[in-house]
Design an enzyme around this catalytic site. Structure first.
Site, mmCIF file in Angstrom:
data_model
loop_
_atom_site.group_PDB
_atom_site.id
_atom_site.type_symbol
_atom_site.label_atom_id
_atom_site.label_comp_id
_atom_site.label_asym_id
_atom_site.label_seq_id
_atom_site.Cartn_x
_atom_site.Cartn_y
_atom_site.Cartn_z
ATOM 1 N N HIS A 71 130.765 7.496 -17.991
ATOM 2 C CA HIS A 71 131.089 6.123 -18.592
ATOM 3 C C HIS A 71 132.349 5.612 -17.895
ATOM 4 C CE1 HIS A 71 133.775 7.469 -21.665
ATOM 5 N NE2 HIS A 71 133.091 8.563 -22.095
ATOM 6 N N ASP A 73 134.057 3.081 -19.281
ATOM 7 C CA ASP A 73 134.946 2.581 -20.190
ATOM 8 C C ASP A 73 135.753 3.614 -21.037
ATOM 9 O OD1 ASP A 73 132.446 3.502 -21.568
ATOM 10 O OD2 ASP A 73 132.866 2.315 -23.247
ATOM 11 N N ASP A 103 138.470 11.670 -20.563
ATOM 12 C CA ASP A 103 137.280 10.983 -20.989
ATOM 13 C C ASP A 103 137.092 9.583 -20.352
ATOM 14 O OD1 ASP A 103 135.093 10.414 -22.787
ATOM 15 O OD2 ASP A 103 136.173 9.970 -24.500
ATOM 16 N N GLU A 135 130.019 3.053 -23.197
ATOM 17 C CA GLU A 135 129.871 4.253 -24.091
ATOM 18 C C GLU A 135 130.376 4.459 -25.268
ATOM 19 O OE1 GLU A 135 129.734 8.423 -25.225
ATOM 20 O OE2 GLU A 135 131.461 6.885 -24.714
ATOM 21 N N GLU A 136 131.712 3.901 -25.515
ATOM 22 C CA GLU A 136 132.559 4.356 -26.354
ATOM 23 C C GLU A 136 132.054 3.425 -27.628
ATOM 24 O OE1 GLU A 136 134.121 6.900 -26.673
ATOM 25 O OE2 GLU A 136 134.970 7.389 -24.647
ATOM 26 N N GLU A 163 131.056 14.537 -19.609
ATOM 27 C CA GLU A 163 132.030 14.454 -20.557
ATOM 28 C C GLU A 163 132.981 15.645 -20.722
ATOM 29 O OE1 GLU A 163 132.675 12.042 -22.775
ATOM 30 O OE2 GLU A 163 130.796 10.680 -22.638
ATOM 31 N N HIS A 357 140.571 10.492 -26.640
ATOM 32 C CA HIS A 357 140.881 9.276 -27.580
ATOM 33 C C HIS A 357 142.160 9.500 -28.140
ATOM 34 C CE1 HIS A 357 136.379 8.544 -28.365
ATOM 35 N NE2 HIS A 357 136.737 8.847 -27.179
HETATM 36 ZN ZN LIG Z 1 133.445 10.062 -23.412
#
Ligand SMILES: [Zn+2]
Length: 385
Positions: A71, A73, A103, A135-136, A163, A357
């Site tokens: 992903h 984003d 990520d 995705e997030e 991931e 994150h």
């Molecule tokens: Zn991810």
């Protein structure tokens, strides 16, 4: 190869592709890299045309390809205290720092750095690149992407979702369902609670029901559940509503999520909540104010990745990495969406979810090297005889 990967990663980190914002600059950069090696590129825009998925193919236009999926984003950096600029790649102590390093722009950079190698080989099966948006915030881009893939004459055979798993093979994870629930009541003076419909109070009852279900779900986990924790979980993420001490609140919101180990749990929870609202909360609200309402908005319902006895993606990656352990993780990915199409899917990528994150997100350079080595072996294994 590492230098080239670092160069690409530096560019990718420089695009601040927070989910709320456009990812088009990044997608166009990625498209130009893949175009340079002769890949066939398809872009799929969202309704706002500010975001797009990229699906690209190197090799023959036939079924049975391998998808490298990521992903584009990243999660926001606001409210986080970073030592460095999160959108500038910093290299320090054997690590790359920056938002999205683990990520999951590190994986994307590695696949792009390998693209010329894939293109230089006569591949017997195609290699596809699938890079998505949003995705997030509920795997929205991937849901569109698999719709299109499902209508094509040639389906890929296997998918590796990169991931961060410390390059371990993950063959199962829970689903992730996110909901926002809006309660509309009727305002009034706090001294006359029976004359209004207090949305905050109904939201509280709803939250109590969620907590009750959360406990009940523990009893529904099968004995051999491979997940940690072994049951379906519920989290109340945000509650909002009301204006002042003495006002009956006419609007409240609850954001919550569920991570089902099986679709049956998700259906069970949603069924109970639906009848709780329809048969219990709403009639009570409407007795006082007929226009009262409860609306549930589904932010995303991402299915889990179900561990399967036979899984070609696992066999491929086991052969490439020599690691035969299978792992299960508590976080959601786009993998279940590919699996639902009938594509054998695993999750395996560089970096640790521990760093995802968070402020000062980083990726160990050693992890990126392992990823490059896996992709290099993949290129060789796909060479036509
Ligand atoms: Zn991810």
């Amino acid at each position: 190869m590492l230098d080239q990967t670092e160069h690409i990663l530096r560019q990718l980190i420089g695009f601040p592709t927070v989910s709320a914002d456009s990812n088009l600059e990044l997608i166009h950069y990625v498209a130009s890299l893949l175009e340079d090696v002769g890949a066939k590129i398809e872009l799929q825009h969202d309704a706002t045309r500010k975001k797009a998925n990229l699906f690209a193919t190197i090799g023959p236009d036939i079924a049975g390809g391998i998808v490298l999926s990521g992903h584009s984003d990243v999660v926001p950096v606001s409210d986080q205290n970073w030592r460095t600029d999160p959108f500038t790649l910093e290299k320090e102590d054997g690590r790359y720092y920056g938002r999205g390093t683990c990520d999951m722009k590190g994986f994307i950079a590695a696949t792009l750095a390998m693209a010329p190698t894939f293109a230089a080989h006569q591949l017997k099966r195609p290699i596809h690149f699938a890079f998505t948006y949003d995705e997030e915030v509920g795997c929205l881009g991937a849901q569109d992407l698999v719709q299109i893939l499902g209508h094509r004459p040639h389906l890929p055979a296997a998918a590796i979702v990169g991931e961060p798993t410390d390059m371990k093979i993950v063959e199962g994870h829970k689903g992730c369902c996110e909901y926002s629930v809006y309660f509309e009541g009727h305002a009034g003076h706090g001294s006359m609670p029976d004359h209004g419909v207090n949305a905050a109070e109904y939201a509280t009852r709803y939250v109590s029901k969620l907590l009750e279900l959360r406990e009940a779900l523990k009893g529904r986990a099968p004995k051999d559940s491979p997940f940690d924790p072994p049951w379906t979980t519920i989290n109340v993420g945000r509650i909002e509503g009301g204006t002042a001490h003495n006002v009956i609140c006419n609007h409240a919101e609850v954001d919550w999520e569920m991570r089902p180990i099986a679709q049956a749990d998700a259906d069970w929870v949603n069924g109970i909540l639906q009848s709780f609202c329809q048969d219990d909360l709403l009639p009570n609200m409407r007795k006082i104010w007929p226009d009262s309402n409860i609306t549930t908005r589904t932010i995303g319902e991402v299915i889990g990745l179900t561990p399967l006895r036979s899984n070609e993606a696992r066999d491929i990656v086991v052969a490439l990495t020599g690691s035969n352990d299978s792992h299960f993780v508590p976080f959601g990915t786009e993998a279940g969406l590919f699996q639902e199409l009938g594509i054998a899917t695993i999750v395996c990528g560089p970096g640790s979810i521990e760093q995802a994150h968070k402020a000062d997100e980083f990726l160990e350079i050693g992890q990126l090297k392992q990823c490059l080595s896996m992709l290099d072996k993949l290129a060789h294994s796909m060479k036509a005889a």
